[in-house]
Design a protein around this motif. Structure first.
Motif, mmCIF file in Angstrom:
data_model
loop_
_atom_site.group_PDB
_atom_site.id
_atom_site.type_symbol
_atom_site.label_atom_id
_atom_site.label_comp_id
_atom_site.label_asym_id
_atom_site.label_seq_id
_atom_site.Cartn_x
_atom_site.Cartn_y
_atom_site.Cartn_z
ATOM 1 N N GLU A 180 -8.827 -23.257 29.556
ATOM 2 C CA GLU A 180 -9.649 -22.920 30.517
ATOM 3 C C GLU A 180 -11.226 -23.332 30.326
ATOM 4 O O GLU A 180 -12.028 -23.653 31.301
ATOM 5 C CB GLU A 180 -9.536 -21.317 31.032
ATOM 6 C CG GLU A 180 -8.368 -20.877 31.302
ATOM 7 C CD GLU A 180 -8.102 -19.537 31.738
ATOM 8 O OE1 GLU A 180 -9.138 -18.832 32.139
ATOM 9 O OE2 GLU A 180 -6.883 -19.084 31.746
ATOM 10 N N SER A 181 -11.524 -23.147 29.448
ATOM 11 C CA SER A 181 -13.235 -23.570 28.886
ATOM 12 C C SER A 181 -13.230 -23.851 27.204
ATOM 13 O O SER A 181 -12.118 -23.850 26.684
ATOM 14 C CB SER A 181 -13.841 -22.448 29.177
ATOM 15 O OG SER A 181 -13.932 -21.375 27.998
ATOM 16 N N ASN A 182 -14.168 -24.161 26.662
ATOM 17 C CA ASN A 182 -14.140 -24.354 25.305
ATOM 18 C C ASN A 182 -13.981 -23.195 24.460
ATOM 19 O O ASN A 182 -13.783 -23.552 23.403
ATOM 20 C CB ASN A 182 -15.593 -24.850 24.957
ATOM 21 C CG ASN A 182 -15.741 -26.311 25.455
ATOM 22 O OD1 ASN A 182 -15.049 -26.992 25.904
ATOM 23 N ND2 ASN A 182 -17.360 -26.810 25.630
ATOM 24 N N THR A 183 -13.713 -22.123 25.027
ATOM 25 C CA THR A 183 -13.683 -20.796 24.227
ATOM 26 C C THR A 183 -12.272 -20.156 24.663
ATOM 27 O O THR A 183 -12.064 -19.012 24.012
ATOM 28 C CB THR A 183 -14.907 -19.866 24.162
ATOM 29 O OG1 THR A 183 -15.297 -19.561 25.360
ATOM 30 C CG2 THR A 183 -16.074 -20.468 23.218
ATOM 31 N N VAL A 184 -11.927 -20.560 25.781
ATOM 32 C CA VAL A 184 -10.736 -19.547 26.372
ATOM 33 C C VAL A 184 -9.690 -20.173 26.650
ATOM 34 O O VAL A 184 -9.448 -21.561 27.137
ATOM 35 C CB VAL A 184 -11.121 -18.953 27.825
ATOM 36 C CG1 VAL A 184 -9.944 -18.234 28.449
ATOM 37 C CG2 VAL A 184 -12.421 -18.212 27.612
ATOM 38 N N ILE A 185 -8.563 -20.162 25.762
ATOM 39 C CA ILE A 185 -7.112 -20.850 25.645
ATOM 40 C C ILE A 185 -6.366 -20.174 26.606
ATOM 41 O O ILE A 185 -6.175 -18.996 26.698
ATOM 42 C CB ILE A 185 -6.790 -20.850 24.195
ATOM 43 C CG1 ILE A 185 -7.460 -21.865 23.512
ATOM 44 C CG2 ILE A 185 -5.239 -21.472 24.345
ATOM 45 C CD1 ILE A 185 -7.100 -21.733 22.056
ATOM 46 N N ASN A 186 -5.615 -20.961 27.568
ATOM 47 C CA ASN A 186 -4.516 -20.318 28.538
ATOM 48 C C ASN A 186 -3.225 -20.211 27.715
ATOM 49 O O ASN A 186 -2.538 -21.275 27.531
ATOM 50 C CB ASN A 186 -4.445 -21.075 29.719
ATOM 51 C CG ASN A 186 -3.548 -20.636 30.825
ATOM 52 O OD1 ASN A 186 -2.654 -19.774 30.461
ATOM 53 N ND2 ASN A 186 -3.988 -21.167 31.860
ATOM 54 N N ILE A 196 -3.643 -17.124 19.913
ATOM 55 C CA ILE A 196 -3.821 -18.689 19.808
ATOM 56 C C ILE A 196 -5.141 -18.706 19.153
ATOM 57 O O ILE A 196 -5.220 -19.628 18.079
ATOM 58 C CB ILE A 196 -3.553 -19.432 20.917
ATOM 59 C CG1 ILE A 196 -2.184 -19.140 21.397
ATOM 60 C CG2 ILE A 196 -3.849 -20.985 20.541
ATOM 61 C CD1 ILE A 196 -1.863 -19.855 22.628
ATOM 62 N N LEU A 197 -6.213 -18.149 19.639
ATOM 63 C CA LEU A 197 -7.524 -18.491 19.608
ATOM 64 C C LEU A 197 -7.867 -18.090 17.932
ATOM 65 O O LEU A 197 -8.330 -18.618 17.108
ATOM 66 C CB LEU A 197 -8.334 -18.217 20.438
ATOM 67 C CG LEU A 197 -9.771 -18.159 20.145
ATOM 68 C CD1 LEU A 197 -10.248 -19.874 20.071
ATOM 69 C CD2 LEU A 197 -10.875 -17.632 21.200
ATOM 70 N N TYR A 198 -7.214 -16.728 17.701
ATOM 71 C CA TYR A 198 -7.685 -15.768 16.596
ATOM 72 C C TYR A 198 -6.941 -16.500 15.515
ATOM 73 O O TYR A 198 -7.451 -17.024 14.315
ATOM 74 C CB TYR A 198 -7.123 -14.672 16.552
ATOM 75 C CG TYR A 198 -7.493 -13.708 15.640
ATOM 76 C CD1 TYR A 198 -8.661 -12.921 15.562
ATOM 77 C CD2 TYR A 198 -6.665 -13.440 14.210
ATOM 78 C CE1 TYR A 198 -8.930 -12.179 14.343
ATOM 79 C CE2 TYR A 198 -6.977 -12.646 12.986
ATOM 80 C CZ TYR A 198 -8.150 -12.157 13.302
ATOM 81 O OH TYR A 198 -8.555 -11.356 12.202
ATOM 82 N N SER A 199 -5.726 -17.097 15.614
ATOM 83 C CA SER A 199 -4.924 -18.158 14.433
ATOM 84 C C SER A 199 -5.704 -19.227 14.173
ATOM 85 O O SER A 199 -5.659 -19.719 13.307
ATOM 86 C CB SER A 199 -3.535 -18.146 14.890
ATOM 87 O OG SER A 199 -2.951 -18.811 14.036
ATOM 88 N N LYS A 206 -7.975 -33.317 29.999
ATOM 89 C CA LYS A 206 -7.093 -32.994 30.791
ATOM 90 C C LYS A 206 -6.542 -31.703 30.440
ATOM 91 O O LYS A 206 -5.348 -31.073 30.907
ATOM 92 C CB LYS A 206 -5.910 -33.888 30.392
ATOM 93 C CG LYS A 206 -6.330 -35.483 30.951
ATOM 94 C CD LYS A 206 -6.421 -35.658 32.474
ATOM 95 C CE LYS A 206 -6.782 -36.968 32.850
ATOM 96 N NZ LYS A 206 -7.136 -37.156 34.109
ATOM 97 N N ASN A 207 -7.207 -30.907 29.687
ATOM 98 C CA ASN A 207 -7.214 -29.601 29.509
ATOM 99 C C ASN A 207 -5.997 -29.108 28.698
ATOM 100 O O ASN A 207 -5.186 -27.980 28.801
ATOM 101 C CB ASN A 207 -6.882 -28.608 30.796
ATOM 102 C CG ASN A 207 -8.071 -28.741 31.552
ATOM 103 O OD1 ASN A 207 -9.200 -28.893 30.815
ATOM 104 N ND2 ASN A 207 -8.011 -27.961 32.853
ATOM 105 N N ASN A 208 -5.728 -30.051 27.715
ATOM 106 C CA ASN A 208 -4.855 -29.650 26.633
ATOM 107 C C ASN A 208 -5.437 -29.589 25.177
ATOM 108 O O ASN A 208 -6.174 -30.390 24.836
ATOM 109 C CB ASN A 208 -3.838 -30.893 26.488
ATOM 110 C CG ASN A 208 -2.831 -30.731 27.942
ATOM 111 O OD1 ASN A 208 -2.587 -29.864 28.157
ATOM 112 N ND2 ASN A 208 -2.556 -32.015 28.408
#
Length: 202
Positions: free
Chosen positions: A138-144, A180-183, A197-199
């Motif tokens: 969703e942003s550079n720091t938030v993964i959906n 996901i982000l922590y890992s 493209k948000n991937n």
């Protein structure tokens, strides 16, 4: 083919290649015979209705250009009691987290793509199948954590599942996005690419 495959993000970002052209290029590359994410879609069926915006019939029509197997995750094919952490989250009503956890476990076994809460297909996923795994952000720091996919036995997803099962209570994990982000942050060996493209691709 591997060299061209690795250029996929540049094809997407190239302003001189319009969307229909780069999708056609990626789908052509994807059609050659190297290991790909299979045409399997997992969806969250733990609630009264599917959590994604598309119906099962919509997914069967739109997900891929060459057929798809849609699997609805629920208590019949997921063992809620397999560990205390998932069991607690389920009975606390955190079913989106539970569904995404089981989707990732299933993808490790079979390969495939997960469509979670409010996801709606706008274009076929064929060109994503060349990645070892992918996540949306969703942003550079938030993964959906509601849209992701991978090949069988992907090590990155295996590490995420291991993190949840070993440290879920200690880290107070409550959604797949944070997992996901922590890992990603604690594993320096992963090489990822982020495109417009948000991937997030591994």
């Amino acid at each position: 083919l591997e060299y061209i495959k690795n250029l996929s993000e540049y094809l997407v970002e190239n302003p001189y290649i319009t969307a229909p052209k780069h999708i056609k290029l990626l789908n052509t590359i994807e059609s050659y015979d190297f290991q790909r994410i299979p045409n399997i879609i997992y969806v969250n069926g733990f609630g009264e209705t599917l959590s994604c915006s598309d119906t099962k019939e919509d997914i069967e029509i739109k997900a891929f250009t060459n057929g798809v197997k849609v699997i609805v995750l629920n208590k019949e094919n997921c063992d809620i009691s397999e560990n205390k952490f998932t069991e607690l989250n389920y009975f606390q009503g955190n079913i989106d987290f539970v569904a995404s956890y089981f989707a990732m476990k299933k993808i490790l076994e079979t390969g495939g793509i997960f469509l979670g809460r409010n996801m709606k297909i706008s274009a076929p996923f064929n060109s994503l199948r060349m990645n070892n795994c992918f996540f949306s952000y969703e942003s550079n720091t938030v993964i959906n954590g509601e849209f992701f996919g991978g090949k069988v036995g992907n090590k990155y997803m295996s590490d995420i599942i291991d993190l949840i099962e070993r440290n879920g209570f200690e880290l107070k994990l409550s959604n797949l996005s944070d997992c996901i982000l922590y890992s990603l942050l604690i594993n320096e060996n992963y090489v990822v690419s982020v495109n417009k493209k948000n991937n997030l691709n591994n």
